[in-house]
Structures are given as structure tokens and as C-alpha cells.
Design a protein around this motif. Structure first.
Motif, PDB file in Angstrom:
ATOM      1  N   ARG A 118       9.894  -0.842   0.872  1.00  0.00           N
ATOM      2  CA  ARG A 118       8.956  -1.510  -0.038  1.00  0.00           C
ATOM      3  C   ARG A 118       9.681  -2.217  -1.179  1.00  0.00           C
ATOM      4  O   ARG A 118       9.356  -3.349  -1.524  1.00  0.00           O
ATOM      5  N   SER A 119      10.641  -1.544  -1.775  1.00  0.00           N
ATOM      6  CA  SER A 119      11.354  -2.133  -2.914  1.00  0.00           C
ATOM      7  C   SER A 119      12.076  -3.409  -2.510  1.00  0.00           C
ATOM      8  O   SER A 119      12.064  -4.401  -3.252  1.00  0.00           O
ATOM      9  N   THR A 120      12.710  -3.406  -1.354  1.00  0.00           N
ATOM     10  CA  THR A 120      13.429  -4.600  -0.889  1.00  0.00           C
ATOM     11  C   THR A 120      12.460  -5.717  -0.533  1.00  0.00           C
ATOM     12  O   THR A 120      12.727  -6.894  -0.844  1.00  0.00           O
ATOM     13  N   LEU A 121      11.340  -5.397   0.097  1.00  0.00           N
ATOM     14  CA  LEU A 121      10.340  -6.430   0.387  1.00  0.00           C
ATOM     15  C   LEU A 121       9.885  -7.109  -0.897  1.00  0.00           C
ATOM     16  O   LEU A 121       9.852  -8.342  -0.986  1.00  0.00           O
ATOM     17  N   HIS A 122       9.537  -6.308  -1.890  1.00  0.00           N
ATOM     18  CA  HIS A 122       9.078  -6.872  -3.162  1.00  0.00           C
ATOM     19  C   HIS A 122      10.197  -7.641  -3.860  1.00  0.00           C
ATOM     20  O   HIS A 122       9.960  -8.706  -4.427  1.00  0.00           O
ATOM     21  N   GLY A 123      11.417  -7.105  -3.802  1.00  0.00           N
ATOM     22  CA  GLY A 123      12.558  -7.795  -4.399  1.00  0.00           C
ATOM     23  C   GLY A 123      12.798  -9.149  -3.757  1.00  0.00           C
ATOM     24  O   GLY A 123      13.087 -10.140  -4.433  1.00  0.00           O
ATOM     25  N   ALA A 124      12.689  -9.200  -2.443  1.00  0.00           N
ATOM     26  CA  ALA A 124      12.875 -10.456  -1.723  1.00  0.00           C
ATOM     27  C   ALA A 124      11.781 -11.459  -2.104  1.00  0.00           C
ATOM     28  O   ALA A 124      12.064 -12.624  -2.395  1.00  0.00           O
ATOM     29  N   PHE A 125      10.565 -10.988  -2.093  1.00  0.00           N
ATOM     30  CA  PHE A 125       9.417 -11.842  -2.379  1.00  0.00           C
ATOM     31  C   PHE A 125       9.512 -12.423  -3.792  1.00  0.00           C
ATOM     32  O   PHE A 125       9.317 -13.612  -4.003  1.00  0.00           O
ATOM     33  N   ALA A 126       9.864 -11.574  -4.754  1.00  0.00           N
ATOM     34  CA  ALA A 126       9.986 -12.017  -6.146  1.00  0.00           C
ATOM     35  C   ALA A 126      11.120 -13.019  -6.321  1.00  0.00           C
ATOM     36  O   ALA A 126      11.087 -13.846  -7.234  1.00  0.00           O
ATOM     37  N   ARG A 127      12.117 -12.961  -5.444  1.00  0.00           N
ATOM     38  CA  ARG A 127      13.253 -13.882  -5.521  1.00  0.00           C
ATOM     39  C   ARG A 127      13.034 -15.166  -4.731  1.00  0.00           C
ATOM     40  O   ARG A 127      13.923 -16.001  -4.637  1.00  0.00           O
ATOM     41  N   GLY A 128      11.858 -15.337  -4.122  1.00  0.00           N
ATOM     42  CA  GLY A 128      11.528 -16.586  -3.447  1.00  0.00           C
ATOM     43  C   GLY A 128      11.596 -16.577  -1.933  1.00  0.00           C
ATOM     44  O   GLY A 128      11.358 -17.591  -1.290  1.00  0.00           O
ATOM     45  N   TYR A 129      11.928 -15.438  -1.345  1.00  0.00           N
ATOM     46  CA  TYR A 129      12.013 -15.341   0.117  1.00  0.00           C
ATOM     47  C   TYR A 129      10.639 -15.145   0.738  1.00  0.00           C
ATOM     48  O   TYR A 129       9.759 -14.503   0.149  1.00  0.00           O
ATOM     49  N   ASP A 130      10.474 -15.639   1.956  1.00  0.00           N
ATOM     50  CA  ASP A 130       9.401 -15.183   2.818  1.00  0.00           C
ATOM     51  C   ASP A 130       9.891 -13.849   3.357  1.00  0.00           C
ATOM     52  O   ASP A 130      11.069 -13.712   3.714  1.00  0.00           O
ATOM     53  N   ALA A 131       9.020 -12.861   3.400  1.00  0.00           N
ATOM     54  CA  ALA A 131       9.447 -11.512   3.803  1.00  0.00           C
ATOM     55  C   ALA A 131       8.412 -10.895   4.731  1.00  0.00           C
ATOM     56  O   ALA A 131       7.290 -10.615   4.320  1.00  0.00           O
ATOM     57  N   VAL A 132       8.811 -10.701   5.984  1.00  0.00           N
ATOM     58  CA  VAL A 132       7.926 -10.165   7.009  1.00  0.00           C
ATOM     59  C   VAL A 132       8.390  -8.760   7.368  1.00  0.00           C
ATOM     60  O   VAL A 132       9.568  -8.537   7.649  1.00  0.00           O
ATOM     61  N   LEU A 133       7.468  -7.824   7.364  1.00  0.00           N
ATOM     62  CA  LEU A 133       7.740  -6.431   7.714  1.00  0.00           C
ATOM     63  C   LEU A 133       7.401  -6.212   9.183  1.00  0.00           C
ATOM     64  O   LEU A 133       6.311  -6.584   9.639  1.00  0.00           O
ATOM     65  N   VAL A 134       8.312  -5.609   9.926  1.00  0.00           N
ATOM     66  CA  VAL A 134       8.041  -5.291  11.329  1.00  0.00           C
ATOM     67  C   VAL A 134       7.251  -3.982  11.333  1.00  0.00           C
ATOM     68  O   VAL A 134       7.778  -2.912  11.018  1.00  0.00           O
ATOM     69  N   SER A 135       5.980  -4.075  11.671  1.00  0.00           N
ATOM     70  CA  SER A 135       5.019  -2.984  11.457  1.00  0.00           C
ATOM     71  C   SER A 135       5.333  -1.695  12.200  1.00  0.00           C
ATOM     72  O   SER A 135       4.964  -0.615  11.734  1.00  0.00           O
ATOM     73  N   ASP A 136       6.025  -1.767  13.321  1.00  0.00           N
ATOM     74  CA  ASP A 136       6.337  -0.563  14.093  1.00  0.00           C
ATOM     75  C   ASP A 136       7.826  -0.237  14.073  1.00  0.00           C
ATOM     76  O   ASP A 136       8.309   0.543  14.883  1.00  0.00           O
ATOM     77  N   ALA A 137       8.549  -0.822  13.109  1.00  0.00           N
ATOM     78  CA  ALA A 137       9.998  -0.606  13.042  1.00  0.00           C
ATOM     79  C   ALA A 137      10.440  -0.182  11.639  1.00  0.00           C
ATOM     80  O   ALA A 137      11.499  -0.541  11.167  1.00  0.00           O
ATOM     81  N   HIS A 138       9.578   0.570  10.966  1.00  0.00           N
ATOM     82  CA  HIS A 138       9.959   1.192   9.692  1.00  0.00           C
ATOM     83  C   HIS A 138       9.372   2.598   9.667  1.00  0.00           C
ATOM     84  O   HIS A 138       8.382   2.889  10.338  1.00  0.00           O
ATOM     85  N   THR A 139      10.036   3.474   8.937  1.00  0.00           N
ATOM     86  CA  THR A 139       9.654   4.882   8.953  1.00  0.00           C
ATOM     87  C   THR A 139       9.989   5.560   7.629  1.00  0.00           C
ATOM     88  O   THR A 139      10.691   4.990   6.790  1.00  0.00           O
ATOM     89  N   THR A 140       9.488   6.771   7.490  1.00  0.00           N
ATOM     90  CA  THR A 140       9.772   7.584   6.311  1.00  0.00           C
ATOM     91  C   THR A 140       9.716   9.057   6.698  1.00  0.00           C
ATOM     92  O   THR A 140       9.344   9.393   7.823  1.00  0.00           O
ATOM     93  N   VAL A 141      10.096   9.889   5.759  1.00  0.00           N
ATOM     94  CA  VAL A 141      10.041  11.334   5.985  1.00  0.00           C
ATOM     95  C   VAL A 141       8.794  11.903   5.338  1.00  0.00           C
ATOM     96  O   VAL A 141       8.157  11.261   4.508  1.00  0.00           O
ATOM     97  N   ASP A 142       8.461  13.125   5.705  1.00  0.00           N
ATOM     98  CA  ASP A 142       7.293  13.811   5.159  1.00  0.00           C
ATOM     99  C   ASP A 142       7.594  14.293   3.743  1.00  0.00           C
ATOM    100  O   ASP A 142       8.454  15.135   3.534  1.00  0.00           O
ATOM    101  N   MET A 143       6.882  13.731   2.777  1.00  0.00           N
ATOM    102  CA  MET A 143       7.028  14.159   1.385  1.00  0.00           C
ATOM    103  C   MET A 143       5.704  14.649   0.820  1.00  0.00           C
ATOM    104  O   MET A 143       5.444  14.545  -0.384  1.00  0.00           O
ATOM    105  N   THR A 144       4.868  15.212   1.711  1.00  0.00           N
ATOM    106  CA  THR A 144       3.582  15.719   1.260  1.00  0.00           C
ATOM    107  C   THR A 144       3.739  16.845   0.240  1.00  0.00           C
ATOM    108  O   THR A 144       2.902  16.995  -0.649  1.00  0.00           O
ATOM    109  N   GLN A 145       4.836  17.630   0.354  1.00  0.00           N
ATOM    110  CA  GLN A 145       5.056  18.714  -0.595  1.00  0.00           C
ATOM    111  C   GLN A 145       5.311  18.190  -2.008  1.00  0.00           C
ATOM    112  O   GLN A 145       5.172  18.923  -2.978  1.00  0.00           O
ATOM    113  N   ARG A 146       5.629  16.902  -2.124  1.00  0.00           N
ATOM    114  CA  ARG A 146       5.850  16.281  -3.430  1.00  0.00           C
ATOM    115  C   ARG A 146       4.661  15.420  -3.847  1.00  0.00           C
ATOM    116  O   ARG A 146       4.736  14.676  -4.824  1.00  0.00           O
TER     117      ARG A 146
END
Length: 187
Positions: A118-146
Motif C-alpha cells: 500500500r505504501s509503495t502504491l501511494h508513493g508511486a501515485f503521489a509521484r506521478g506514476y500510474d500504479a496498477v495492483l495485481v489483485s491476486d499477486a499480493h499477500t500479508t500475514v495474519d495480524m488479527t492479534q494486533r
């Protein structure tokens, strides 16, 4: 459509696909499979593949934890950008690398969805880039405990809000890995 002058090309940007970053990631194997397909297609179209690799106190540069996962292999000549902050542009030479390649559009995949992606997408966008996220090619870990939502909800939410991202002269959006169109020479 980027606001960056003389930047007609596209690059595939892969964020933090490192051993410890994705060790317990949601749908890890499926995401890495999708990334491998993206890499092969980008290389076939002669689109630059730019790797981003995080290091900090908990993820020491040079350690096994820090290395890119064995399932993915940067090719000779592909750039690896080291970073210390969530936004891959902050304190790195990513902008210089992309400018040198004439890149104004980023196709983004990697980990972790709710932090560095997310941070890189927003950073790219704010710097003038077109930024496309590959919807099934990003992941995260379970941080529900936090207090975070479960990983599948984090990913769905990120896909939902990035799908309509736009600003004057720039566009965001999402695309499934099987629908990414790189075009010859990144055009």
C-alpha cells in the motif's frame, strides 16, 4: 497517462518477496505462482522487472530471512532496490532506476499488502506514476492479534479501494494476474 514526461514504459515491481516476509503469508504458494507467471510474461515482453528488498533491525541484510524466496529468481541485469521504509521510493534509488528505464507505469505485486505494498502504491501515485495492483499477486500475514482484519479481508479491502484510484493525469486500478498486458518492450 502518467504525469511524468517522456515515461512511456511499464515495469513490473515486486515488493519484499523475502523469506521471513512471506513465511506465514496468506495464500503464499498461490501468490508466488502468480508472481512467477507475471515475471515470465514481463521478461518475454522485455518489460523491466524491478525487485524491492526490505532490510531493518528485524530483517538483517544478507541473512537467510532477508533473501528473496527460493521460488523466485531475479535474472542477471534485473535491478534489486534495497529499502528501509515501507514506501519503496523513500530513501532509495527506485525513482532514478525507473526514470532511467523511461517507466511511468508500474504493475505492482508482493508483500505485505497492508504495509509496503500500500505504501509503495501511494508513493508511486503521489509521484506521478500510474500504479496498477495485481489483485491476486499480493499477500500479508495474519495480524488479527494486533487488531487488524484477517488477511483475506485486508487483501479484499485493498483491492476494493485501489480499483477506483485515479487523479488528474494518473490512474490506478487492479488487474488479475492472468489479465495483465505488458505489451512489447513495456509499451
Amino acid at each position: 497517462m502518467t504525469t511524468l514526461a517522456n515515461r512511456p514504459h511499464t515495469a513490473l515491481v515486486l515488493i519484499d518477496l523475502q523469506n521471513d516476509v512471506v513465511a506465514g503469508a496468506y495464500r503464499r504458494n498461490e501468490v508466488l505462482d502468480a508472481v512467477n507467471v507475471l515475471i515470465a510474461r514481463a521478461r518475454a515482453a522485455r518489460v523491466p522487472v524491478v525487485w524491492v528488498q526490505h532490510a531493518d533491525e528485524a530483517l538483517a541484510a544478507g541473512s537467510e530471512a532477508w533473501k528473496i524466496v527460493a521460488e523466485l529468481t531475479p535474472a542477471a541485469g534485473e535491478t534489486i532496490v534495497g529499502k528501509r521504509y515501507r514506501d519503496a521510493f523513500e530513501g532509495t534509488d527506485l525513482e532514478r532506476v525507473l526514470a532511467g528505464l523511461g517507466v511511468g507505469k508500474l504493475i505492482v505485486a508482493g508483500a505485505q499488502t497492508d504495509m509496503c505494498v500500500r505504501s509503495t502504491l501511494h508513493g508511486a501515485f503521489a509521484r506521478g506514476y500510474d500504479a496498477v495492483l495485481v489483485s491476486d499477486a499480493h499477500t500479508t500475514v495474519d495480524m488479527t492479534q494486533r487488531g487488524a482484519p484477517p488477511p483475506d479481508a485486508v487483501i479484499r479491502h485493498t483491492n476494493m479501494y485501489w480499483s477506483g484510484q485515479k487523479a488528474p493525469g494518473r490512474s490506478g486500478g487492479i488487474v488479475e494476474s492472468g489479465r495483465v498486458e505488458f505489451g512489447e518492450s513495456g509499451r
